[in-house]
Motif scaffolding. Structure first.
Motif, PDB file in Angstrom:
ATOM      1  N   VAL A  50       1.611  -2.190  -3.220  1.00  0.00           N
ATOM      2  CA  VAL A  50       1.156  -3.290  -3.304  1.00  0.00           C
ATOM      3  C   VAL A  50      -0.773  -2.869  -3.118  1.00  0.00           C
ATOM      4  O   VAL A  50      -1.600  -3.609  -3.721  1.00  0.00           O
ATOM      5  N   GLN A  51      -0.715  -1.502  -3.515  1.00  0.00           N
ATOM      6  CA  GLN A  51      -2.413  -0.984  -4.231  1.00  0.00           C
ATOM      7  C   GLN A  51      -2.121  -2.172  -5.169  1.00  0.00           C
ATOM      8  O   GLN A  51      -3.674  -2.322  -5.984  1.00  0.00           O
ATOM      9  N   SER A  52      -0.974  -1.602  -6.477  1.00  0.00           N
ATOM     10  CA  SER A  52      -1.578  -2.573  -7.550  1.00  0.00           C
ATOM     11  C   SER A  52      -1.694  -3.550  -7.014  1.00  0.00           C
ATOM     12  O   SER A  52      -2.149  -4.737  -8.591  1.00  0.00           O
ATOM     13  N   LEU A  53      -1.341  -4.668  -6.995  1.00  0.00           N
ATOM     14  CA  LEU A  53      -0.736  -6.102  -6.753  1.00  0.00           C
ATOM     15  C   LEU A  53      -2.562  -6.308  -5.695  1.00  0.00           C
ATOM     16  O   LEU A  53      -2.972  -7.536  -6.062  1.00  0.00           O
ATOM     17  N   LEU A  54      -2.632  -5.758  -4.782  1.00  0.00           N
ATOM     18  CA  LEU A  54      -3.930  -6.351  -4.048  1.00  0.00           C
ATOM     19  C   LEU A  54      -5.426  -5.468  -4.403  1.00  0.00           C
ATOM     20  O   LEU A  54      -6.367  -5.867  -3.985  1.00  0.00           O
ATOM     21  N   GLN A  55      -5.465  -4.434  -5.413  1.00  0.00           N
ATOM     22  CA  GLN A  55      -6.998  -3.982  -6.014  1.00  0.00           C
ATOM     23  C   GLN A  55      -7.490  -5.043  -6.003  1.00  0.00           C
ATOM     24  O   GLN A  55      -7.317  -6.070  -6.937  1.00  0.00           O
ATOM     25  N   GLY A  56      -8.829  -4.940  -5.788  1.00  0.00           N
ATOM     26  CA  GLY A  56      -9.840  -5.902  -6.243  1.00  0.00           C
ATOM     27  C   GLY A  56     -10.091  -6.858  -5.262  1.00  0.00           C
ATOM     28  O   GLY A  56     -10.592  -7.555  -5.955  1.00  0.00           O
ATOM     29  N   SER A  57      -8.669  -7.420  -4.649  1.00  0.00           N
ATOM     30  CA  SER A  57      -8.450  -8.443  -4.004  1.00  0.00           C
ATOM     31  C   SER A  57      -9.780  -9.024  -2.373  1.00  0.00           C
ATOM     32  O   SER A  57     -10.080  -8.100  -2.255  1.00  0.00           O
ATOM     33  N   ASN A  58      -9.390  -9.907  -1.800  1.00  0.00           N
ATOM     34  CA  ASN A  58     -10.051  -9.354  -0.764  1.00  0.00           C
ATOM     35  C   ASN A  58      -9.106  -9.303   0.862  1.00  0.00           C
ATOM     36  O   ASN A  58      -9.012  -9.672   1.755  1.00  0.00           O
ATOM     37  N   VAL A  59      -7.705  -8.665   0.120  1.00  0.00           N
ATOM     38  CA  VAL A  59      -7.203  -8.527   1.094  1.00  0.00           C
ATOM     39  C   VAL A  59      -6.729  -6.610   1.254  1.00  0.00           C
ATOM     40  O   VAL A  59      -6.207  -6.433   0.336  1.00  0.00           O
ATOM     41  N   ALA A  60      -6.887  -6.498   2.032  1.00  0.00           N
ATOM     42  CA  ALA A  60      -6.743  -4.571   2.320  1.00  0.00           C
ATOM     43  C   ALA A  60      -5.572  -4.451   2.459  1.00  0.00           C
ATOM     44  O   ALA A  60      -4.951  -5.329   2.858  1.00  0.00           O
ATOM     45  N   TRP A  61      -4.795  -2.880   2.487  1.00  0.00           N
ATOM     46  CA  TRP A  61      -3.904  -2.690   3.044  1.00  0.00           C
ATOM     47  C   TRP A  61      -3.952  -1.191   3.497  1.00  0.00           C
ATOM     48  O   TRP A  61      -4.496  -0.312   3.722  1.00  0.00           O
ATOM     49  N   GLY A  62      -2.155  -0.877   4.551  1.00  0.00           N
ATOM     50  CA  GLY A  62      -2.199   0.203   5.071  1.00  0.00           C
ATOM     51  C   GLY A  62      -1.049   0.478   6.122  1.00  0.00           C
ATOM     52  O   GLY A  62      -0.063  -0.070   4.799  1.00  0.00           O
ATOM     53  N   ALA A  63      -0.612   1.449   6.907  1.00  0.00           N
ATOM     54  CA  ALA A  63       0.368   1.857   7.025  1.00  0.00           C
ATOM     55  C   ALA A  63       0.531   1.352   8.359  1.00  0.00           C
ATOM     56  O   ALA A  63      -0.470   0.816   9.499  1.00  0.00           O
ATOM     57  N   GLN A  64       1.686   1.669   8.556  1.00  0.00           N
ATOM     58  CA  GLN A  64       1.940   1.604   9.991  1.00  0.00           C
ATOM     59  C   GLN A  64       2.272   2.748  10.967  1.00  0.00           C
ATOM     60  O   GLN A  64       2.846   2.466  11.889  1.00  0.00           O
ATOM     61  N   ASN A  65       2.169   3.979  10.674  1.00  0.00           N
ATOM     62  CA  ASN A  65       2.458   4.938  11.065  1.00  0.00           C
ATOM     63  C   ASN A  65       1.676   6.169  10.046  1.00  0.00           C
ATOM     64  O   ASN A  65       1.690   6.340   8.769  1.00  0.00           O
ATOM     65  N   CYS A  88      -5.090   3.310   1.124  1.00  0.00           N
ATOM     66  CA  CYS A  88      -4.518   2.669   2.447  1.00  0.00           C
ATOM     67  C   CYS A  88      -6.337   2.615   3.548  1.00  0.00           C
ATOM     68  O   CYS A  88      -6.945   3.026   3.491  1.00  0.00           O
ATOM     69  N   SER A  89      -6.306   1.450   3.499  1.00  0.00           N
ATOM     70  CA  SER A  89      -7.588   1.239   4.935  1.00  0.00           C
ATOM     71  C   SER A  89      -6.935   1.068   6.171  1.00  0.00           C
ATOM     72  O   SER A  89      -8.359   1.710   7.044  1.00  0.00           O
ATOM     73  N   TYR A  90      -6.346   0.715   6.470  1.00  0.00           N
ATOM     74  CA  TYR A  90      -5.385   0.505   8.120  1.00  0.00           C
ATOM     75  C   TYR A  90      -4.327   1.345   8.452  1.00  0.00           C
ATOM     76  O   TYR A  90      -3.518   1.845   7.306  1.00  0.00           O
ATOM     77  N   VAL A  91      -4.364   1.922   9.857  1.00  0.00           N
ATOM     78  CA  VAL A  91      -3.000   2.427   9.798  1.00  0.00           C
ATOM     79  C   VAL A  91      -2.463   1.568  11.267  1.00  0.00           C
ATOM     80  O   VAL A  91      -3.982   2.000  11.957  1.00  0.00           O
ATOM     81  N   ILE A  92      -1.992   1.485  11.511  1.00  0.00           N
ATOM     82  CA  ILE A  92      -1.134   1.064  13.087  1.00  0.00           C
ATOM     83  C   ILE A  92      -0.711   2.036  13.834  1.00  0.00           C
ATOM     84  O   ILE A  92       0.052   3.008  13.403  1.00  0.00           O
TER      85      ILE A  92
END
Ligand code: PGA
Length: 252
Positions: A50-65, A88-92
């Motif tokens: 996910v990091q390699s596909l989304l880096q530099g885009s306007n979609v951030a990513w994170g984990a669930q725990n 990761c920017s977010y964690v649920i």
């Protein structure tokens, strides 16, 4: 004016090939949608992909725990610093499936909330009542207790770097969405409770709704004054559905 945030919660779904197809379709669709923020929270093994596909885009990513400790002999656990290693920017935190199926208490959710912030990521802190609790009229009491676990320990200022997600347990994965006015009532209650501690933090706090958000109900939910976006499970696995929700967020 708060910006809308749309977060996909993939839960325990995905494989390398289907993730790629899903993310490529999402990226193509949200590239021009500058009116809101977007993120996906994915299973740990796919963070590098996910990091390699989304880096530099306007979609951030994170984990669930995550695990609340920095390191140690915790077989099977994942430390906060491992998530920041993968951008990761977010964690649920405190999702009802974690609370229910994995017996996570308010105390554990609070410790994980603090660990997420300490590592420089944003917790998406989930609260919400079961059907039995709603029917016995204790929704606000339940949500208040979950919220207070963080407010009383981590303190209200921590909420300026966090997101709250109101997720009624009876609406998760059931196709039964809370009526927009029903959700709005609880969102307003959450904001008021935070405002008792700090009105500025409350005004800028992003409060997501989660529980069967779909393409056909997102716009009316996002039109509510205290609903600042969605935490989307099932519909985040279907590019056309997720994109329609993102568009509703960008327009709201
Ligand atoms: P759902 O899940 O959209 O499939 O109801 C939401 C969530 O659990 O975050």
């Amino acid at each position: 004016m708060r910006r809308k945030l749309i977060v996909g919660n993939w839960k325990m779904y995905g494989r390398l090939a289907s993730n790629r197809a899903l993310l490529e379709a999402i990226l193509a669709g949200v590239r021009e949608l500058r009116g809101a923020d977007y993120a996906v929270c994915v299973p740990y093994p796919y963070l590098a992909q996910v990091q390699s596909l989304l880096q530099g885009s306007n979609v951030a990513w994170g984990a669930q725990n995550l695990n609340q400790y920095e390191e140690g002999a915790f077989t099977g656990a994942v430390a906060p610093g491992m998530l920041t290693d993968f951008g990761c920017s977010y964690v649920i935190i405190g999702h009802s499936e974690r609370r229910g199926l994995f017996h996570e208490s308010n105390e554990i959710a609070d410790a994980k909330f603090t660990a997420t912030l300490k590592a420089g990521m944003k917790p998406i802190f989930c609260v919400g009542e079961t059907l039995a609790e709603r029917e016995s009229g204790v929704t606000e009491q339940v949500v208040a207790t979950q919220l207070d676990a963080v407010l009383s320990h981590a303190g209200v200022q921590t909420l300026s770097n966090a997101v709250i997600a109101y997720e009624p347990v009876w609406a998760i994965g059931t196709g039964k969405t809370a009526a927009p006015s029903q959700a709005q009532t609880v969102h307003a209650f959450i904001r008021e409770r935070v405002a008792k501690h700090d009105s500025q933090v409350a005004q800028s706090l992003c409060i997501l709704y989660g529980g069967s958000v779909k393409a056909n109900n997102a716009a009316e939910l996002f039109a509510m004054p205290d609903i600042d976006g969605g935490l989307v499970g099932g519909a985040s696995l279907v590019a056309s559905e997720f994109l329609a929700i993102c568009r509703a967020g960008a327009r709201a």
